[in-house]
Enzyme design. Structure first.
Site, PDB file in Angstrom:
ATOM      1  N   SER A 171       0.834  -1.203   0.000  1.00 43.36           N
ATOM      2  CA  SER A 171       0.000   0.000   0.000  1.00 43.36           C
ATOM      3  C   SER A 171       0.868   1.251   0.000  1.00 43.36           C
ATOM      4  O   SER A 171       2.079   1.195   0.219  1.00 43.36           O
ATOM      5  CB  SER A 171      -0.923   0.010   1.224  1.00 43.36           C
ATOM      6  OG  SER A 171      -0.160   0.075   2.423  1.00 43.36           O
ATOM      7  N   ASP A 179       4.927  -7.299   3.353  1.00 45.02           N
ATOM      8  CA  ASP A 179       3.872  -6.573   4.049  1.00 45.02           C
ATOM      9  C   ASP A 179       3.153  -7.520   4.997  1.00 45.02           C
ATOM     10  O   ASP A 179       3.247  -8.744   4.846  1.00 45.02           O
ATOM     11  CB  ASP A 179       2.873  -5.985   3.046  1.00 45.02           C
ATOM     12  CG  ASP A 179       2.192  -4.720   3.551  1.00 45.02           C
ATOM     13  OD1 ASP A 179       2.522  -3.629   3.046  1.00 45.02           O
ATOM     14  OD2 ASP A 179       1.350  -4.826   4.466  1.00 45.02           O
ATOM     15  N   ASP A 200       6.728  -9.230   9.023  1.00 45.95           N
ATOM     16  CA  ASP A 200       6.642  -8.254  10.107  1.00 45.95           C
ATOM     17  C   ASP A 200       8.053  -7.727  10.331  1.00 45.95           C
ATOM     18  O   ASP A 200       8.912  -8.442  10.852  1.00 45.95           O
ATOM     19  CB  ASP A 200       6.102  -8.930  11.366  1.00 45.95           C
ATOM     20  CG  ASP A 200       6.081  -8.002  12.578  1.00 45.95           C
ATOM     21  OD1 ASP A 200       6.462  -6.824  12.441  1.00 45.95           O
ATOM     22  OD2 ASP A 200       5.705  -8.466  13.674  1.00 45.95           O
ATOM     23  N   VAL A 201       8.322  -6.481   9.927  1.00 49.66           N
ATOM     24  CA  VAL A 201       9.689  -5.974   9.993  1.00 49.66           C
ATOM     25  C   VAL A 201      10.163  -5.722  11.417  1.00 49.66           C
ATOM     26  O   VAL A 201      11.354  -5.446  11.634  1.00 49.66           O
ATOM     27  CB  VAL A 201       9.861  -4.694   9.145  1.00 49.66           C
ATOM     28  CG1 VAL A 201       9.618  -4.978   7.675  1.00 49.66           C
ATOM     29  CG2 VAL A 201       8.979  -3.567   9.662  1.00 49.66           C
ATOM     30  N   TYR A 253       8.064   9.508  16.488  1.00 48.33           N
ATOM     31  CA  TYR A 253       8.107   9.445  15.026  1.00 48.33           C
ATOM     32  C   TYR A 253       9.291  10.233  14.478  1.00 48.33           C
ATOM     33  O   TYR A 253      10.039   9.753  13.618  1.00 48.33           O
ATOM     34  CB  TYR A 253       6.796   9.983  14.454  1.00 48.33           C
ATOM     35  CG  TYR A 253       6.692   9.892  12.958  1.00 48.33           C
ATOM     36  CD1 TYR A 253       6.510   8.658  12.327  1.00 48.33           C
ATOM     37  CD2 TYR A 253       6.776  11.030  12.161  1.00 48.33           C
ATOM     38  CE1 TYR A 253       6.415   8.563  10.940  1.00 48.33           C
ATOM     39  CE2 TYR A 253       6.678  10.941  10.777  1.00 48.33           C
ATOM     40  CZ  TYR A 253       6.503   9.712  10.172  1.00 48.33           C
ATOM     41  OH  TYR A 253       6.412   9.622   8.807  1.00 48.33           O
ATOM     42  N   LYS A 295      12.545   8.796  12.330  1.00 48.95           N
ATOM     43  CA  LYS A 295      12.871   9.266  10.983  1.00 48.95           C
ATOM     44  C   LYS A 295      14.167  10.073  10.970  1.00 48.95           C
ATOM     45  O   LYS A 295      14.914  10.053   9.979  1.00 48.95           O
ATOM     46  CB  LYS A 295      11.714  10.099  10.430  1.00 48.95           C
ATOM     47  CG  LYS A 295      10.433   9.289  10.204  1.00 48.95           C
ATOM     48  CD  LYS A 295      10.660   8.124   9.246  1.00 48.95           C
ATOM     49  CE  LYS A 295       9.383   7.411   8.874  1.00 48.95           C
ATOM     50  NZ  LYS A 295       9.597   6.308   7.899  1.00 48.95           N
ATOM     51  N   PHE A 328       2.118  12.911   2.308  1.00 50.72           N
ATOM     52  CA  PHE A 328       1.758  12.225   1.075  1.00 50.72           C
ATOM     53  C   PHE A 328       0.502  11.398   1.329  1.00 50.72           C
ATOM     54  O   PHE A 328       0.226  10.996   2.460  1.00 50.72           O
ATOM     55  CB  PHE A 328       2.890  11.301   0.609  1.00 50.72           C
ATOM     56  CG  PHE A 328       3.858  11.957  -0.337  1.00 50.72           C
ATOM     57  CD1 PHE A 328       3.957  11.550  -1.663  1.00 50.72           C
ATOM     58  CD2 PHE A 328       4.665  12.997   0.093  1.00 50.72           C
ATOM     59  CE1 PHE A 328       4.842  12.161  -2.534  1.00 50.72           C
ATOM     60  CE2 PHE A 328       5.554  13.610  -0.766  1.00 50.72           C
ATOM     61  CZ  PHE A 328       5.641  13.196  -2.090  1.00 50.72           C
TER      62      PHE A 328
END
Length: 268
Positions: free
Chosen positions: A15, A36, A63-64, A173, A177, A206
């Site tokens: 996605s 995913d 699952d990362v 977050y 990042k 986005f």
């Protein structure tokens, strides 16, 4: 690097931004391993792409945040590349989550560490773990005979404008990042001897699953912070830059902002 004839690993590939990257890679003659947790979306995307170009896409549940889950997916990817004869060309770890929370709220309650660990576990640890597990296989690929630079592949990571202008409630977050952005250059330096480049894209807002749940009020506030164009970015615009990062060998060790000159305010 030419995309055609190479296999690219894309986490979060079912996605949003990852999906757009998968579609662009396959449209350019490449193969995409879609990692995913959403099996329905992942299988549907792979089927759609394989109808146009047989065996160009393969979905693998992953699952990362789990090292063993990544290991299983990587083993399956390596087997797939051996079957197709399309060697690895790059890694695009695009899986990510938001989960906002103030470090201290108005009732003097500190942010829950489970929430912080969840964000860091996917956005930072998951990115680094996937990259490190794929790299030994990518480094073992022989450069194309026509490639005078001896390039073996590219890592394209996903940061965020929040790495530079994190808003209220984005401590975890922004930290995740910001860390991705910070490890871009040292990773590029580590991998230069192997002919592997590292590029990070830092998008602003986005259209994606993460932003789909924003309220109209928040969307209106975000739009006021935008310069031009005054709208969220589109996944295909993100994927277009990723394509350029794959193909342009001079892009290395750099974090590229993709934000239409947007600079986020502290709060909306």
């Amino acid at each position: 690097m030419k995309i055609s004839g190479r296999t690219f690993v894309v986490s979060g590939g079912a996605s949003g931004l990852g999906r757009a990257c998968v579609q662009t890679i396959c449209a350019s003659g490449g193969h995409a391993a879609i990692l995913d947790m959403n099996e329905d979306q992942g299988q549907a995307l792979a089927s759609e792409l394989n109808n146009t170009s047989p065996n160009s896409a393969k979905f693998l549940p992953c699952d990362v945040s789990s090292t063993s889950s990544i290991a299983d997916a990587v083993a399956a990817i390596v087997s797939w590349t051996q079957e197709t004869g399309k060697p690895l060309g790059g890694i695009i770890p695009a899986a990510g989550v938001g989960n906002p929370g103030l470090i201290l709220d108005k009732n003097l309650r500190a942010v829950d560490m489970e929430s912080v660990d969840f964000v860091l576990g996917i956005n930072l640890r998951g990115t680094l773990d996937l990259v490190r597990q794929v790299l030994p296989h990518l480094a073992a690929v022989s450069p194309a005979a026509s490639d005078e630079d001896g390039e073996r592949g590219v890592v394209i990571m996903v940061a965020s404008a929040a790495a530079f202008e994190g808003q209220m409630g984005q401590v975890a977050y922004a930290a995740s990042k910001g860390a991705v952005a910070s490890m871009t250059l040292p990773m590029a330096r580590d991998l230069s001897r192997f002919g592997i480049r590292v590029v990070t894209v830092a998008p602003s807002m986005f259209e994606s699953n993460m932003t789909a749940h924003l309220s109209d009020k928040v969307r209106t506030g975000l739009k006021k912070a935008m310069e031009f164009p005054a709208r969220p970015g589109r996944p295909e615009e993100f994927a277009s830059l990723v394509k350029q990062a794959i193909e342009n060998v001079m892009l290395n060790g750099v974090v590229i902002r993709l934000d239409g000159a947007t600079r986020m305010p502290s709060k909306l």
